[in-house]
Write a protein that holds these residues in place. Structure first.
Motif, short mmCIF file in Angstrom:
data_model
loop_
_atom_site.label_atom_id
_atom_site.label_comp_id
_atom_site.label_asym_id
_atom_site.label_seq_id
_atom_site.Cartn_x
_atom_site.Cartn_y
_atom_site.Cartn_z
N SER A 56 0.83 -1.09 -0.10
CA SER A 56 0.06 0.11 0.02
C SER A 56 0.85 1.15 -0.02
CB SER A 56 -0.82 -0.04 1.16
OG SER A 56 -0.30 -0.09 2.20
N VAL A 57 1.67 1.59 -1.26
CA VAL A 57 2.52 2.65 -1.40
C VAL A 57 1.79 3.98 -1.25
CG1 VAL A 57 4.35 3.75 -2.54
CG2 VAL A 57 4.23 1.26 -2.19
N ASP A 58 2.20 4.95 -0.42
CA ASP A 58 1.55 6.10 -0.69
C ASP A 58 2.32 7.10 -1.78
OD1 ASP A 58 0.73 8.93 -0.38
OD2 ASP A 58 0.52 8.62 1.88
N GLY A 59 1.58 6.84 -2.76
CA GLY A 59 2.49 7.34 -4.28
C GLY A 59 3.09 8.95 -4.15
N ALA A 60 1.59 9.76 -3.48
CA ALA A 60 2.14 11.06 -3.29
C ALA A 60 2.88 11.63 -2.41
CB ALA A 60 0.53 11.95 -2.86
N ALA A 61 3.35 10.81 -1.25
CA ALA A 61 4.17 10.98 -0.38
C ALA A 61 5.38 10.49 -0.69
CB ALA A 61 3.86 10.25 0.95
N ALA A 62 5.51 9.35 -1.65
CA ALA A 62 6.83 9.07 -2.12
C ALA A 62 7.39 9.85 -3.23
CB ALA A 62 6.71 7.70 -2.86
N ASN A 63 6.60 10.61 -3.79
CA ASN A 63 7.03 11.62 -4.85
C ASN A 63 7.38 12.72 -3.97
OD1 ASN A 63 6.74 10.83 -7.67
ND2 ASN A 63 4.58 10.30 -7.03
N GLY A 94 10.08 15.41 7.79
CA GLY A 94 9.63 16.25 8.95
C GLY A 94 8.70 17.55 8.11
N ALA A 95 8.78 17.79 6.69
CA ALA A 95 8.11 18.68 6.23
C ALA A 95 6.56 18.14 5.85
CB ALA A 95 8.70 19.21 4.99
N LEU A 96 6.39 16.96 5.93
CA LEU A 96 5.06 16.37 5.55
C LEU A 96 4.14 16.55 6.57
CD1 LEU A 96 6.05 12.88 4.36
CD2 LEU A 96 5.43 14.83 3.00
N ASP A 97 4.34 17.11 7.78
CA ASP A 97 3.48 17.22 8.85
C ASP A 97 2.61 16.04 9.08
OD1 ASP A 97 2.41 18.70 11.09
OD2 ASP A 97 0.73 19.49 10.01
N ARG A 98 3.17 14.80 9.35
CA ARG A 98 2.27 13.62 9.54
C ARG A 98 3.33 12.72 10.40
NH1 ARG A 98 1.16 10.90 3.64
NH2 ARG A 98 0.05 9.38 4.98
N ARG A 99 2.73 11.84 10.99
CA ARG A 99 3.26 10.88 12.23
C ARG A 99 4.07 9.64 11.40
NH1 ARG A 99 1.33 11.58 17.15
NH2 ARG A 99 1.73 9.25 17.85
#
Length: 315
Positions: free
Chosen positions: A85-92, A163-168
């Motif tokens: 379940s790859v998060d493509g948006a986060a990966a890019n 760190g710039a994603l603002d996610r856990r």
């Protein structure tokens, strides 16, 4: 920004060639502690650093590391096959962040992964499709291997980008520690083996079964003391864990490929996944190791470790 880390050894022999019940009980307890740690942390994204064992990456093109925007597991050694379940948006976004920070990063839009990636997802989350993940391959088998300061630079850049994603974000390292399993090498390989290592011809089910049975038998021989593989090195393994626990990651830059192989065996370079993960956690703030477990397990041909870590002051 909220981060955490789990370091987890893997072995294709888990469940196939297990140690004595008391040893297995200690390992199971440590793994359950890591699961509880992950549940309490509640990650929104997992950045998973793992190696490959000539199932997805071959000498035709062998990057030192590679980030996936999509990934599919081959299902070796009875592990789960199918899409992660790859998060493509986060990966890019992470890929752009790493490149912007001056680290040359290879990208795969269709990565093939094996048990090195699948086991930690199965162990910590119960499957390969339970949590959004960004897989990051770190070469720990195919020589030549680059200097460790580049692995630390990768982890630092990816940690800053995360760190710039603002996610856990949970950083997971899969592999290591000292172990010397029967992995084929290109140098001196017979033509048929060399061609497979270069071109990556997928084995037939029968060929895969025979190859996996050879590894299982090697584990049995190793545990019985009749194998020629290097012994597990608990002293070296614990020096590595001491370094991670101290946070003195710059000391790693002086380790050489030759010294690591001499101390920890041919596959000790899987420790590179741990270096990248700890560098990611350290990228934005100092950290503390929350838990640490280690056991030498000849039946799995591995110095087996489980660690968890958090930024200082974070519960």
């Amino acid at each position: 920004m909220t981060n955490a880390l789990v370091g987890l050894s893997h072995s294709p022999l888990i469940g196939k060639n297990d140690p004595a019940p008391d040893v297995l009980g200690r390992i199971d307890a440590a793994v359950e502690d890591a699961r509880a740690f992950v549940r309490e942390f509640g990650p929104e994204l997992v950045v998973l650093y793992a190696p490959d064992h000539y199932n997805g990456f071959f000498y035709k093109e062998m990057p030192p590391f590679c980030l996936a925007t999509d990934a599919h597991a081959v299902g070796d050694f009875g592990s789960t096959a199918g899409p992660l379940s790859v998060d493509g948006a986060a990966a890019n976004e992470l890929a752009r962040g790493v490149l912007d920070r001056g680290v040359d990063l290879t990208i795969s839009a269709r990565m093939t992964v094996d048990h090195g990636f699948v086991q930690p997802l199965e162990v910590l989350f119960g499957g390969i499709d339970r949590v959004p993940v960004v897989p990051v391959f770190v070469n720990g088998v195919a020589t030549p291997l680059g200097p460790l300061h580049r692995i630390r630079a990768l982890g630092t850049a990816l940690g800053e980008a995360a760190g710039a994603l603002d996610r856990r974000v949970l950083f997971v390292a899969s592999g290591g520690l000292s172990h010397d399993p029967p992995v084929p090498v290109l140098d001196g390989a017979p033509p048929r083996v060399a061609d497979a290592l270069i071109e990556g011809h997928p084995p037939t089910p029968e060929q895969r079964a025979r190859g996996e049975e050879r590894v299982i038998q090697a584990g049995r021989d190793y545990a019985a003391g009749v194998a020629t593989m290097m012994p597990i090195n608990p002293a070296w393994d614990n020096r590595i864990l001491d370094t991670f626990e101290s946070g003195a990651l710059s000391e790693i830059d002086g380790w050489t490929v030759e010294e690591m192989a001499a101390e920890g065996g041919g596959s000790a370079h899987e420790v590179r996944t741990w270096i990248a993960a700890y560098a990611s956690l350290a990228a934005c703030s100092p950290y503390r190791m929350h838990s640490r477990f280690y056991e030498a397990v000849p039946e799995w041909i591995a110095g087996f470790s489980v660690t968890t870590a958090l930024p200082e002051g974070q519960r």
